[in-house]
Design a protein around this motif. Structure first.
Motif, PDB file in Angstrom:
ATOM      1  N   GLN A  89      -9.831  16.793 -45.297  1.00 42.57           N
ATOM      2  CA  GLN A  89     -10.080  16.278 -43.884  1.00 42.57           C
ATOM      3  C   GLN A  89     -10.508  14.860 -44.024  1.00 42.57           C
ATOM      4  OE1 GLN A  89     -13.405  18.484 -42.229  1.00 42.57           O
ATOM      5  NE2 GLN A  89     -13.451  17.301 -40.467  1.00 42.57           N
ATOM      6  N   MET A  90     -11.193  14.626 -45.152  1.00 34.79           N
ATOM      7  CA  MET A  90     -11.694  13.099 -45.561  1.00 34.79           C
ATOM      8  C   MET A  90     -10.369  12.349 -45.384  1.00 34.79           C
ATOM      9  SD  MET A  90     -11.849  10.642 -47.998  1.00 34.79           S
ATOM     10  CE  MET A  90     -12.168  11.657 -49.582  1.00 34.79           C
ATOM     11  N   VAL A  91      -9.399  12.639 -46.037  1.00 26.66           N
ATOM     12  CA  VAL A  91      -8.303  11.690 -46.317  1.00 26.66           C
ATOM     13  C   VAL A  91      -7.447  11.505 -45.033  1.00 26.66           C
ATOM     14  CG1 VAL A  91      -6.165  11.340 -47.531  1.00 26.66           C
ATOM     15  CG2 VAL A  91      -7.971  12.335 -48.574  1.00 26.66           C
ATOM     16  N   GLU A  92      -7.474  12.955 -44.307  1.00 28.14           N
ATOM     17  CA  GLU A  92      -6.737  12.722 -43.006  1.00 28.14           C
ATOM     18  C   GLU A  92      -7.452  11.826 -42.169  1.00 28.14           C
ATOM     19  OE1 GLU A  92      -6.359  16.963 -42.326  1.00 28.14           O
ATOM     20  OE2 GLU A  92      -4.270  17.196 -42.694  1.00 28.14           O
ATOM     21  N   THR A  93      -8.730  12.022 -42.122  1.00 28.67           N
ATOM     22  CA  THR A  93      -9.600  11.101 -41.221  1.00 28.67           C
ATOM     23  C   THR A  93      -9.380   9.416 -41.581  1.00 28.67           C
ATOM     24  OG1 THR A  93     -11.150  12.820 -40.980  1.00 28.67           O
ATOM     25  CG2 THR A  93     -11.915  10.676 -40.381  1.00 28.67           C
ATOM     26  N   LEU A  94      -9.309   9.349 -42.562  1.00 28.17           N
ATOM     27  CA  LEU A  94      -9.216   7.797 -43.158  1.00 28.17           C
ATOM     28  C   LEU A  94      -7.715   7.298 -42.663  1.00 28.17           C
ATOM     29  CD1 LEU A  94     -10.853   7.781 -46.705  1.00 28.17           C
ATOM     30  CD2 LEU A  94     -11.310   6.470 -44.803  1.00 28.17           C
ATOM     31  N   TYR A  95      -6.778   8.199 -42.853  1.00 29.59           N
ATOM     32  CA  TYR A  95      -5.341   7.728 -42.564  1.00 29.59           C
ATOM     33  C   TYR A  95      -5.142   7.734 -41.148  1.00 29.59           C
ATOM     34  CZ  TYR A  95      -0.305   8.105 -41.968  1.00 29.59           C
ATOM     35  OH  TYR A  95       0.789   7.712 -41.818  1.00 29.59           O
ATOM     36  N   ASN A  96      -5.803   8.595 -40.374  1.00 26.70           N
ATOM     37  CA  ASN A  96      -5.609   8.496 -38.767  1.00 26.70           C
ATOM     38  C   ASN A  96      -6.407   7.489 -38.183  1.00 26.70           C
ATOM     39  OD1 ASN A  96      -3.944  10.764 -38.816  1.00 26.70           O
ATOM     40  ND2 ASN A  96      -5.526  12.311 -38.621  1.00 26.70           N
ATOM     41  N   ASN A  97      -7.216   6.857 -38.943  1.00 26.27           N
ATOM     42  CA  ASN A  97      -8.181   5.894 -38.287  1.00 26.27           C
ATOM     43  C   ASN A  97      -7.829   4.514 -38.959  1.00 26.27           C
ATOM     44  OD1 ASN A  97     -10.507   6.810 -36.561  1.00 26.27           O
ATOM     45  ND2 ASN A  97     -10.276   8.340 -38.278  1.00 26.27           N
ATOM     46  N   GLY A  98      -6.794   4.391 -39.635  1.00 25.07           N
ATOM     47  CA  GLY A  98      -6.106   3.097 -40.084  1.00 25.07           C
ATOM     48  C   GLY A  98      -6.447   2.564 -41.425  1.00 25.07           C
ATOM     49  N   ALA A  99      -6.987   3.584 -42.278  1.00 25.74           N
ATOM     50  CA  ALA A  99      -7.562   3.179 -43.641  1.00 25.74           C
ATOM     51  C   ALA A  99      -6.383   2.235 -44.472  1.00 25.74           C
ATOM     52  CB  ALA A  99      -7.810   4.223 -44.577  1.00 25.74           C
ATOM     53  N   ASN A 100      -5.005   2.218 -43.954  1.00 25.07           N
ATOM     54  CA  ASN A 100      -3.979   1.471 -44.723  1.00 25.07           C
ATOM     55  C   ASN A 100      -4.177  -0.012 -44.343  1.00 25.07           C
ATOM     56  OD1 ASN A 100      -1.882   1.345 -46.352  1.00 25.07           O
ATOM     57  ND2 ASN A 100      -0.616   0.745 -44.268  1.00 25.07           N
ATOM     58  N   SER A 101      -4.866  -0.064 -43.127  1.00 24.24           N
ATOM     59  CA  SER A 101      -5.061  -1.692 -43.085  1.00 24.24           C
ATOM     60  C   SER A 101      -6.106  -2.413 -43.680  1.00 24.24           C
ATOM     61  CB  SER A 101      -5.404  -1.801 -41.404  1.00 24.24           C
ATOM     62  OG  SER A 101      -6.868  -1.354 -41.218  1.00 24.24           O
ATOM     63  N   ILE A 102      -6.697  -1.593 -44.342  1.00 28.85           N
ATOM     64  CA  ILE A 102      -7.825  -2.027 -45.493  1.00 28.85           C
ATOM     65  C   ILE A 102      -6.992  -2.838 -46.572  1.00 28.85           C
ATOM     66  CG2 ILE A 102      -9.670  -1.708 -47.204  1.00 28.85           C
ATOM     67  CD1 ILE A 102     -10.452   0.452 -45.208  1.00 28.85           C
ATOM     68  N   TRP A 103      -6.146  -2.209 -47.057  1.00 36.68           N
ATOM     69  CA  TRP A 103      -5.173  -2.593 -48.303  1.00 36.68           C
ATOM     70  C   TRP A 103      -4.055  -3.673 -47.882  1.00 36.68           C
ATOM     71  CZ3 TRP A 103      -8.420  -0.773 -51.512  1.00 36.68           C
ATOM     72  CH2 TRP A 103      -9.179   0.467 -51.118  1.00 36.68           C
ATOM     73  N   GLU A 104      -3.844  -3.646 -46.532  1.00 37.18           N
ATOM     74  CA  GLU A 104      -2.536  -4.670 -46.033  1.00 37.18           C
ATOM     75  C   GLU A 104      -3.333  -5.459 -44.872  1.00 37.18           C
ATOM     76  OE1 GLU A 104       0.472  -2.306 -44.668  1.00 37.18           O
ATOM     77  OE2 GLU A 104       0.726  -1.492 -46.499  1.00 37.18           O
ATOM     78  N   HIS A 105      -4.589  -5.915 -45.163  1.00 39.74           N
ATOM     79  CA  HIS A 105      -5.211  -6.902 -43.986  1.00 39.74           C
ATOM     80  C   HIS A 105      -4.501  -8.150 -43.851  1.00 39.74           C
ATOM     81  CE1 HIS A 105      -8.741  -8.635 -41.953  1.00 39.74           C
ATOM     82  NE2 HIS A 105      -8.433  -9.615 -42.695  1.00 39.74           N
ATOM     83  N   SER A 106      -4.354  -8.937 -45.128  1.00 36.12           N
ATOM     84  CA  SER A 106      -3.721 -10.275 -44.537  1.00 36.12           C
ATOM     85  C   SER A 106      -2.235 -10.030 -44.340  1.00 36.12           C
ATOM     86  CB  SER A 106      -3.745 -11.052 -45.937  1.00 36.12           C
ATOM     87  OG  SER A 106      -3.216 -10.568 -46.969  1.00 36.12           O
ATOM     88  N   LEU A 107      -1.616  -9.104 -44.435  1.00 37.06           N
ATOM     89  CA  LEU A 107      -0.328  -8.586 -43.842  1.00 37.06           C
ATOM     90  C   LEU A 107      -0.160  -8.699 -42.590  1.00 37.06           C
ATOM     91  CD1 LEU A 107       1.360  -6.332 -46.693  1.00 37.06           C
ATOM     92  CD2 LEU A 107       1.736  -8.887 -46.560  1.00 37.06           C
ATOM     93  N   LEU A 108      -1.141  -8.092 -41.934  1.00 36.53           N
ATOM     94  CA  LEU A 108      -1.566  -7.863 -40.523  1.00 36.53           C
ATOM     95  C   LEU A 108      -1.761  -8.950 -39.806  1.00 36.53           C
ATOM     96  CD1 LEU A 108      -2.927  -4.163 -40.849  1.00 36.53           C
ATOM     97  CD2 LEU A 108      -0.534  -4.807 -40.645  1.00 36.53           C
ATOM     98  N   ASP A 109      -2.123  -9.898 -40.342  1.00 34.54           N
ATOM     99  CA  ASP A 109      -2.674 -11.220 -39.815  1.00 34.54           C
ATOM    100  C   ASP A 109      -1.402 -12.142 -39.406  1.00 34.54           C
ATOM    101  OD1 ASP A 109      -4.047 -13.402 -38.824  1.00 34.54           O
ATOM    102  OD2 ASP A 109      -5.573 -13.646 -40.466  1.00 34.54           O
ATOM    103  N   PRO A 110      -1.189 -12.462 -38.415  1.00 30.01           N
ATOM    104  CA  PRO A 110       0.223 -13.193 -38.105  1.00 30.01           C
ATOM    105  C   PRO A 110      -0.266 -14.591 -38.334  1.00 30.01           C
ATOM    106  CG  PRO A 110      -0.819 -12.461 -35.771  1.00 30.01           C
ATOM    107  CD  PRO A 110      -1.519 -11.680 -36.971  1.00 30.01           C
ATOM    108  N   ALA A 111      -1.602 -15.024 -38.355  1.00 23.09           N
ATOM    109  CA  ALA A 111      -1.942 -16.634 -38.649  1.00 23.09           C
ATOM    110  C   ALA A 111      -2.005 -16.822 -40.248  1.00 23.09           C
ATOM    111  CB  ALA A 111      -3.142 -16.967 -38.032  1.00 23.09           C
ATOM    112  N   SER A 112      -1.661 -15.912 -40.943  1.00 17.10           N
ATOM    113  CA  SER A 112      -1.790 -15.859 -42.579  1.00 17.10           C
ATOM    114  C   SER A 112      -0.553 -16.087 -43.023  1.00 17.10           C
ATOM    115  CB  SER A 112      -2.606 -14.779 -42.963  1.00 17.10           C
ATOM    116  OG  SER A 112      -2.775 -14.665 -44.505  1.00 17.10           O
TER     117      SER A 112
END
Length: 646
Positions: A62-85
């Motif tokens: 349940q902990m892993v599913e909660t993290l996944y569903n709440n966008g935990a992946n954006s933590i590891w791909e933060h700069s990739l999601l920033d169009p200004a970077s």
């Protein structure tokens, strides 16, 4: 067990559909191919579990599913999601990318280098930053916002941080607030449920006081996770912590055998380790259990027609740079223990863990377990047996990395039983033996199918290769071209002499480096020659598998000798120092698997000294070696064809 994944869920690393694995400490779901890269990084980087074929504590899933569903992946791909970077050409992997190098390079950058996480402003004093982050974590865990806490942990917050003003740790706070998923996340990052606060109370105490009984029970399970996992690996059972039983000590079915002097000495050395060294060894064995169990799931869940691919099992524990070279070498050596040896080591660790916790004096009269290290000692006969280092700390070689996942499962079914009172129990073994035979038969059929598919692919490649010009250069190879009549079990001294040249180099992270002063050769053999030798190898493998299928054990040795000759001839086609890491890795897998195959087959000879031969276990090891040889041959054909077509 996992609930059915929604069709909208995709791999966090390549966006492929229907991910079947989870990275527990990263809070992401990943596909088979990306999982193979995660596993090669080691558990200190990514802790992987299959979503459907691995037992899950419900709240951990349940902990892993909660993290996944709440966008935990954006933590590891933060700069990739920033169009200004500006990411200097970096991009996220996609499902069509090759595992190596495309997906592998991206995953290493993402999780190992943390290349895309949000960076805090630089400070002169890093410890202050870590302390500030840990204080933020301390206050955040009383809420249900898991992704905030994961972000803090990713930046360096300490899960076991002891707040100097509050007098407790984040786990105390989460337990008092009844935040069970926060407790799961903290535990994944190393929080200790047994830590006492300034008042002498543990997180378990606070959970019980607050009426959070499910959390209190789970914290006790986490406290005994290591020994529970080891016991479950051997006998499929866990202690009943609710009723105050915290240990299960399985017993060997052949525990009536007299303990050898070597076994007694090894057991005494284990018992004499300091608590710190013993804990390190126990954690290393825990990681090895995880590797073996995950390998078993990996082999069981792969598409049988595509088993021979660039995504492979992990042959031994990857290097953890935070550990000493001695400890890393000891960790890798664990892969060389066969099923019986490893089982007895696990039992000894469980017995001594119970003794140490309960404060019992040293006693060997009640422990009917045997730690067999003769094979490993013979291979390192030049090493002193009187040194102060534990026996498991000898150098590991990539020639000795075999433990068939199916054999691991079979020995668990056949050789061991569990007893809640730590004594031997008589069991009905007929069904266990029958199940083991059925599993072995299925494995043979699987390997036959893989080998037939490989033969079909080779015929197709041969037609394409007939149009290529044959290259004449076939330099002498130094890849284990030892005369065929040499016993692999007598290679101890020669192995030690070649240690620097036989480290695993699949990811460049092995304990030693290749010789830097020797210029690698760029020459490749012709695709036609490689295909011809591979066809001979696969033909011989088919003969061996038919012999296994028909229980013709006396055919094992001649079949293995023919395979060894074909492997030696194929290895000789390649340059002495290939430039390609993949070629070096594939050649080592090819030749070392052929040696292991010969060694296993020789165990069928009558009058072999040592314990009685378990033909079933030998057959399973033989099948695994055949699989490794076929896999390496396929890799070499693919690499050669690609190089010669460029």
């Amino acid at each position: 067990m996992s609930k059915r994944l929604r069709s909208s869920e995709v791999c966090a690393d390549c966006s492929g559909p229907d991910p079947s694995w989870a990275s527990v400490n990263r809070g992401t779901f990943i596909c088979d191919e990306c999982c193979s890269v995660h596993r090669s990084l080691g558990r200190h980087i990514s802790q992987v579990r299959h979503l459907k074929h691995t037992p899950w504590p419900p709240t951990l899933l349940q902990m892993v599913e909660t993290l996944y569903n709440n966008g935990a992946n954006s933590i590891w791909e933060h700069s990739l999601l920033d169009p200004a970077s500006l990411i200097s050409g970096r991009r996220k992997a996609n499902p069509q990318d090759k595992v190596h190098p495309n997906k592998a390079e991206f995953i290493r950058a993402k999780y190992q280098m943390l290349a895309f996480v949000h960076r805090l402003p630089c400070r002169d004093d890093d410890s202050v930053t870590a302390k500030d982050l840990s204080k933020q974590l301390h206050s955040s865990v009383r809420t249900g916002n898991l992704e905030t806490c994961l972000r803090l942990l990713s930046l360096g917050a300490q899960a076991n941080f002891f707040h100097p003003e509050k007098g407790n740790t984040p786990l105390h706070v989460a337990s008092k607030a009844g935040q069970i998923l926060q407790a799961e996340l903290l535990a994944v990052y190393g929080a200790d449920p047994g830590t006492q606060d300034a008042s002498g109370k543990t997180p378990v105490d606070y959970a019980r006081q607050g009426g959070h009984h499910e959390l209190a029970e789970r914290l006790v399970e986490i406290q005994y996770e290591l020994t529970d996992r080891l016991a479950f690996y051997l006998c499929g059972r866990k202690p009943d912590h609710k009723n105050g039983q915290h240990f299960i000590i399985p017993q060997m079915a052949d525990s009536s055998l007299d303990l050898s002097e070597l076994a007694k000495a090894a057991k005494k050395k284990l018992q004499s380790l300091s608590n710190h060294l013993f804990e390190e060894l126990a954690m290393d064995v825990y990681d090895e259990v995880d590797r073996r169990e995950t390998d078993a799931v990996w082999l069981a869940t792969q598409n049988h027609s595509t088993l021979v691919t660039e995504t492979t099992v992990v042959p031994f524990l990857p290097v953890n740079p935070e550990y000493s070279s001695t400890r890393n070498q000891g960790r890798q050596k664990l892969a060389r223990f066969n099923a019986h040896e490893f089982a007895t080591l696990v039992i000894d660790i469980l017995s001594d863990a119970k003794r140490r916790q309960q404060g019992s004096p040293l006693s060997s009269s009640k422990d009917n377990v045997e730690l067999i290290l003769r094979t490993i000692s013979n291979q390192h006969s030049g090493e002193s047996q009187d040194n102060d280092q534990p026996d498991y700390d000898s150098v590991a070689s990539d020639e000795d990395t075999d433990l068939d996942a199916t054999a691991s499962k079979a020995h668990r079914q056949k050789s061991l039983d569990s007893d809640l009172s730590d004594g031997p129990v008589t069991v009905q073994e007929f069904m266990e033996v029958k199940n083991a035979l059925v599993a072995s038969e299925a494995k043979i059929q699987q390997l036959m199918k893989v080998n037939n598919n490989l033969s079909d692919e080779l015929r197709i490649m041969q037609k394409k290769a007939s149009r290529l010009e044959k290259q004449n250069s076939t330099p002498e190879s130094d890849y284990d071209n030892t005369p065929n009549d040499r016993d692999p079990d007598d290679l101890g001294s020669s192995r030690k002499g070649r240690q620097r040249n036989t480290v695993w180099q699949g990811d460049g992270s092995g304990p030693d480096a290749a010789e830097p002063h020797t210029a690698p050769s760029p020459i490749f053999p012709s695709t036609e020659d490689v295909i011809r030798k591979t066809e001979q190898i696969t033909k011989n493998i088919q003969e061996l598998l038919r012999a296994a299928q028909e229980n013709k054990h006396d055919s094992y040795i001649p079949c293995s000798e023919r395979i060894h000759v074909a492997v030696t001839e194929m290895a000789a086609l390649f340059p002495k120092k290939p430039r390609s890491d993949m070629v070096r890795t594939s050649l080592r897998l090819l030749t070392s698997s052929a040696y292991r195959l010969q060694s296993e087959c020789k165990k069928t000879l009558p009058g072999d000294p040592g314990p009685p031969t378990d033909i079933q276990l030998v057959t399973q090891q033989v099948i695994q070696c055949a699989y490794d040889i076929a896999k390496a041959a396929k890799q070499l054909v693919t690499i050669t064809t690609k190089e010669n077509n460029n």
